[in-house]
Design an enzyme around this catalytic site. Structure first.
Site, PDB file in Angstrom:
ATOM      1  N   CYS A 191     -37.355  33.485 -22.220  1.00 53.32           N
ATOM      2  CA  CYS A 191     -37.208  34.298 -23.431  1.00 53.32           C
ATOM      3  C   CYS A 191     -35.949  33.837 -24.151  1.00 53.32           C
ATOM      4  O   CYS A 191     -35.570  32.676 -24.065  1.00 53.32           O
ATOM      5  CB  CYS A 191     -37.216  35.782 -23.105  1.00 53.32           C
ATOM      6  SG  CYS A 191     -35.925  36.309 -21.965  1.00 53.32           S
ATOM      7  N   ALA A 192     -35.272  34.742 -24.821  1.00 51.79           N
ATOM      8  CA  ALA A 192     -34.116  34.372 -25.636  1.00 51.79           C
ATOM      9  C   ALA A 192     -32.924  33.929 -24.798  1.00 51.79           C
ATOM     10  O   ALA A 192     -32.195  33.028 -25.186  1.00 51.79           O
ATOM     11  CB  ALA A 192     -33.715  35.540 -26.539  1.00 51.79           C
TER      12      ALA A 192
END
Length: 143
Positions: free
Chosen positions: A89-90
């Site tokens: 993810c981020a």
């Protein structure tokens, strides 16, 4: 004198070895992912589990976009049951990859989390691909 670090004693070297060795069953890092994506057959499917808009702005080359909330049994049937998925993810401030990993495990799928996510990828100096379609690491680095 006790302090915040030493208040709880460290585990024995044997226990620490077992603990840290087990982490590799659950995680990989950006460097190893990058190097493996350079192979003809990396042996895993890389999933960017963020939303499509973030994916299009920049993603790990070779990653497919499948937001963690859209990981369902029917979608996963597109891959053989033994397919290893690596999710990201981020970055460390985001738990989307952990949610995706949990869901994949719940569906009986082998999974590892790419520690660091996009933040870690950029910290290593690796380029991101843009757009809605995945491109390979090799193609991006050859450009």
């Amino acid at each position: 004198m006790s302090n915040a670090v030493t208040h709880v004693p460290a585990a024995s070297p044997e226990v620490a070895f077992e603990h840290f060795s087990r982490e590799f069953e659950f995680e990989t890092d950006c460097w190893d992912t990058h190097e493996t994506l350079m192979l003809d057959e990396p042996g895993f499917v890389l999933l960017d589990v963020r939303g499509p808009a973030l994916y299009e702005r920049g993603h790990v080359p070779g990653a497919l976009n499948l937001p963690h909330g859209k990981i369902i049994r029917r979608r996963m049937e597109a891959w053989p049951k033994e397919t290893l998925f690596v999710v990201y993810c981020a970055g460390p401030h985001c738990n989307g990859a952990a949610k995706a990993a949990r869901r994949l495990a719940e569906l009986g799928r082998p999974v590892k989390l790419m520690a660091g996510g996009i933040t870690g990828w950029l910290d290593e100096g690796f380029a991101l691909a843009e757009g809605a379609e995945p491109s390979s690491v090799r193609a991006l680095e050859a450009a």
